[in-house]
Design a protein around this motif. Structure first.
Motif, PDB file in Angstrom:
ATOM      1  N   ASP A  14       0.576  -1.134  -0.201  1.00 39.11           N
ATOM      2  CA  ASP A  14       0.167   0.222   0.286  1.00 39.11           C
ATOM      3  C   ASP A  14       0.804   1.540   0.047  1.00 39.11           C
ATOM      4  OD1 ASP A  14      -2.618  -1.425  -0.380  1.00 39.11           O
ATOM      5  OD2 ASP A  14      -2.820  -1.675   2.028  1.00 39.11           O
ATOM      6  N   ASN A  55       1.953   1.812  -3.526  1.00 37.80           N
ATOM      7  CA  ASN A  55       1.212   2.029  -4.421  1.00 37.80           C
ATOM      8  C   ASN A  55      -0.081   3.627  -4.236  1.00 37.80           C
ATOM      9  OD1 ASN A  55       0.701   0.266  -6.326  1.00 37.80           O
ATOM     10  ND2 ASN A  55       0.651  -1.590  -5.031  1.00 37.80           N
ATOM     11  N   ASN A  56      -0.029   3.612  -2.663  1.00 36.86           N
ATOM     12  CA  ASN A  56      -0.587   5.132  -2.593  1.00 36.86           C
ATOM     13  C   ASN A  56       0.113   6.543  -2.888  1.00 36.86           C
ATOM     14  OD1 ASN A  56      -3.190   3.898  -1.312  1.00 36.86           O
ATOM     15  ND2 ASN A  56      -1.997   3.907   0.785  1.00 36.86           N
TER      16      ASN A  56
END
Length: 305
Positions: A262, A265-266
């Motif tokens: 995450d 991907n953030n």
């Protein structure tokens, strides 16, 4: 009429002398003569005599692409050069050597050896062939190529490439800034051996083109940590702090699991599809062969994104 007789011993002496002179003349004609022309190169360690037209060059670190770009024959290169897929066509029959491969280097019979100033066995290498070393970063990357040009007696060719490259890179930079915006930021991040690095403006990986020639913006955190030392090691947890609007992601391909997290991907650049992945081994250097490839890649990536 009285006959004159020439003493036999005198005639024999004349014959021996004539044969001796003929043999000496033949030996002189057949004896190999060292006609290799040299020039004096002003290295960072002082003047050194090197071949005016080197034919068998060994590069022990960093500069294989500079030599290739000037069309000078290589007989040995360092392992990193051999790992570069973009060098394959040039180095197919060239031996891999290191500063410890003294016997192998002797067998290659080089007439010039080039490397970084931190290589080992410089004294022993100098006994094999004139050895010239450079301190990485002592001069900028284009001046470095010009120095290689001087060393190889091809200064004009090196300068011509520099002038053309700067014009092409700066023109491309104007197009890219018009496409992505004057304020957009770009990071060069590398994943290598399960560690992350972010780079300043003079450490290969395309940084010289992006920041020096194109004038693209570096994120503030990158400026703070990486600009002066050249690179900065960081963890995945803080990666978002160093990621610009666009990210050049260099990787050795050994571990891509971070791309499933995450945290990664953030990152806005990831979400906006503004991450351009490159092969570390193709992007590692800042020689003309690599720089031309990097420039074409950036033009394609930023303008066709």
């Amino acid at each position: 009429m009285k006959k004159q007789f020439i003493p036999f011993m005198f005639v024999l002496a004349l014959l021996i002398s004539a044969c001796s002179n003929e043999t000496t003349s033949e030996e002189q004609n057949e004896a190999p003569q060292d006609t290799t022309e040299t020039i004096t190169y002003e290295s960072e360690n002082g003047p050194i005599e090197v071949p005016a037209d080197p034919q068998r060059v060994v590069v022990l670190s960093s500069y294989a692409g500079n030599v290739m770009a000037l069309n000078v024959n290589l007989v040995g290169v360092d392992p990193w050069a051999k790992m570069n897929p973009k060098f394959d066509d040039h180095l197919h029959d060239v031996e891999e050597v290191t500063d410890e491969s003294l016997e192998k280097i002797i067998e290659l019979d080089p007439d010039l050896i080039i490397g970084l100033s931190n290589i080992n066995n410089v004294d022993k290498l100098n006994e094999i062939a004139p050895t010239v070393t450079y301190t990485y970063g002592a001069v900028d990357y284009l001046t470095q190529h010009l120095e290689i040009g001087k060393l190889l007696n091809k200064e004009d060719e090196a300068q011509a490439w520099i002038d053309d490259f700067k014009q092409r890179a700066q023109a491309a930079g104007e197009e890219i800034k018009a496409e992505i915006g004057e304020d957009a930021t770009v990071s060069v991040i590398e994943s290598f051996d399960k560690q992350f690095y972010v780079y300043g403006d003079n450490w290969g990986r395309g940084t010289e083109i992006l920041y020096q020639e194109m004038g693209l913006n570096m994120p503030e955190r990158v400026k703070e940590e990486a600009l002066e030392p050249g690179f900065y090691a960081l963890s995945l947890e803080v990666l978002p702090e160093f990621a610009g609007d666009y990210v050049i992601l260099s990787s050795d391909g050994s571990d891509s699991s971070f791309q499933e997290t995450d945290t990664f991907n953030n990152i806005p650049a990831v979400q906006n599809n503004n991450v351009f992945e490159v092969n570390l081994y193709e992007f590692y250097f800042n020689d003309p062969v690599t720089l031309d490839f990097q420039l074409d890649y950036f033009i394609d990536s930023f303008l066709e994104n």
